[in-house]
Design an enzyme around this catalytic site. Structure first.
Site, PDB file in Angstrom:
ATOM      1  N   CYS A  79       0.682  -1.168   0.045  1.00  0.00           N
ATOM      2  CA  CYS A  79       0.132   0.194  -0.182  1.00  0.00           C
ATOM      3  C   CYS A  79       0.981   1.168  -0.084  1.00  0.00           C
ATOM      4  O   CYS A  79       1.608   1.352   1.065  1.00  0.00           O
ATOM      5  CB  CYS A  79      -0.816   0.064   1.331  1.00  0.00           C
ATOM      6  SG  CYS A  79      -1.876   1.582   1.529  1.00  0.00           S
ATOM      7  N   CYS A 190      -1.051   4.087  -6.333  1.00  0.00           N
ATOM      8  CA  CYS A 190      -1.700   3.158  -5.287  1.00  0.00           C
ATOM      9  C   CYS A 190      -2.177   1.736  -5.873  1.00  0.00           C
ATOM     10  O   CYS A 190      -2.389   1.596  -7.247  1.00  0.00           O
ATOM     11  CB  CYS A 190      -3.269   4.078  -5.174  1.00  0.00           C
ATOM     12  SG  CYS A 190      -4.244   3.044  -4.234  1.00  0.00           S
TER      13      CYS A 190
HETATM   14  N1  DGL Z   1      -3.966   0.474  -1.954  1.00  0.00           N
HETATM   15  C1  DGL Z   1      -3.536   1.561  -1.016  1.00  0.00           C
HETATM   16  C2  DGL Z   1      -2.328   2.404  -1.752  1.00  0.00           C
HETATM   17  O1  DGL Z   1      -1.568   1.772  -2.313  1.00  0.00           O
HETATM   18  C3  DGL Z   1      -4.622   2.482  -0.409  1.00  0.00           C
HETATM   19  C4  DGL Z   1      -5.759   2.858  -0.942  1.00  0.00           C
HETATM   20  C5  DGL Z   1      -6.784   3.570   0.163  1.00  0.00           C
HETATM   21  O2  DGL Z   1      -7.162   2.539   1.188  1.00  0.00           O
HETATM   22  O3  DGL Z   1      -7.273   4.643   0.201  1.00  0.00           O
HETATM   23  O4  DGL Z   1      -2.425   3.701  -1.449  1.00  0.00           O
END
Ligand code: DGL
Length: 271
Positions: A79, A190
């Site tokens: 993430c 993301c």
């Molecule tokens: N998948 C996550 C990222 O790479 C976070 C997305 C979220 O929960 O806002 O930033």
């Protein structure tokens, strides 16, 4: 299911706020076919991208500690938002644990740009982070970087209605000015956005390339895995809410092939 101690200490733990980190998990599963993988989705608290840093840090500590307690020998923060807000604090708490974070691919995008202008699509939290600013400063060189916050995109992925016309319209609205400005590399900052490629690619076609880092993260896992590479190729799915959704999402995300590694139904943890 409790595993024998030897097996416990050889797992690789991967986590995200929800489904996005599955794009990273898939790359790791391909690169390490025998590794025993644990994926934890913090579904009870998604999206992270509109939360403050202190909250994200508290979740990263809680989840990371849980994965270590389960016997993960390597932890992957799959993430960008959690990496930007909390990977440094997590590494300080577990100085001997190999921790792999995920950061937007500014360096490869800047190196590949012919126009001298690239963009990063990210959650609002990542977009305003000091860590992204530093990454740009270190790696963009003379290339101009547009940072584009995309509120709601991660939640769109969670609905699994990826080609909803209102989303396609929203995506066009974000991308059109960047393309008009000459951006030729668009970094997906993301992990959820990897699943939006079928919508984004036709919009940017012939003008820009989408840049992902999942394979680079998987290569880093291969370097750090040690004996964690040598398990039985199992996958355990965990979620802090609605665990059944996690397994049910695999076909919509093109990940049915992960089924053969599953140890059983997804289970709820850290509720
Ligand atoms: N998948 C996550 C990222 O790479 C976070 C997305 C979220 O929960 O806002 O930033």
């Amino acid at each position: 299911m409790l595993l024998a101690r030897g097996a416990r200490d050889r797992m690789i733990g991967v986590f995200d706020s929800g489904l996005g980190g599955l794009s990273v998990l898939a790359a790791i599963a391909r690169a390490l076919p025998r590794a025993d993988l644990v994926y934890l989705a913090d579904t009870a608290h998604l999206p992270y991208g509109d939360k403050d840093d202190a909250f994200i840090r508290s979740r990263v500590m809680r989840i990371g500690t849980h994965l270590v307690d389960r016997g993960c020998a390597v932890v992957v923060v799959a993430c960008n938002t959690a990496t930007a807000a909390a990977v440094a604090a997590f590494r300080e708490t577990f100085p001997h644990l190999p921790v792999v974070g995920v950061e937007p691919g500014i360096k490869p995008a800047a190196a590949a740009s012919r126009s001298g202008r690239i963009a990063v699509l990210a959650t609002p939290s990542t977009a305003r982070s000091q860590r992204l600013a530093s990454l740009i400063q270190q790696h963009a060189g003379a290339v101009q970087v547009d940072v584009e916050p995309c509120p709601g995109w991660a939640s769109r992925v969670e609905t699994l209605h990826l080609d909803d016309p209102t989303f396609v319209e929203d995506a066009r609205r974000h991308l059109a000015p960047l393309l008009a400005a000459g951006v030729d590399q668009i970094v997906l900052g993301c992990t959820h956005y990897a699943f939006l490629c079928p919508v984004l690619e036709p919009i940017v076609a012939n003008q820009a390339v989408l840049v992902e880092v999942a394979d680079a993260v998987a290569r880093q896992c291969v370097r750090l895995a040690g004996t964690a590479a040598l398990g039985q190729g199992r996958l355990t799915l965990l979620s802090s809410a609605q665990p059944e959704r996690l397994h049910a999402a695999l076909p919509a995300l093109g990940l049915t092939w992960l089924d053969k590694r599953l140890t059983g139904a997804a289970r709820q943890v850290l509720a």
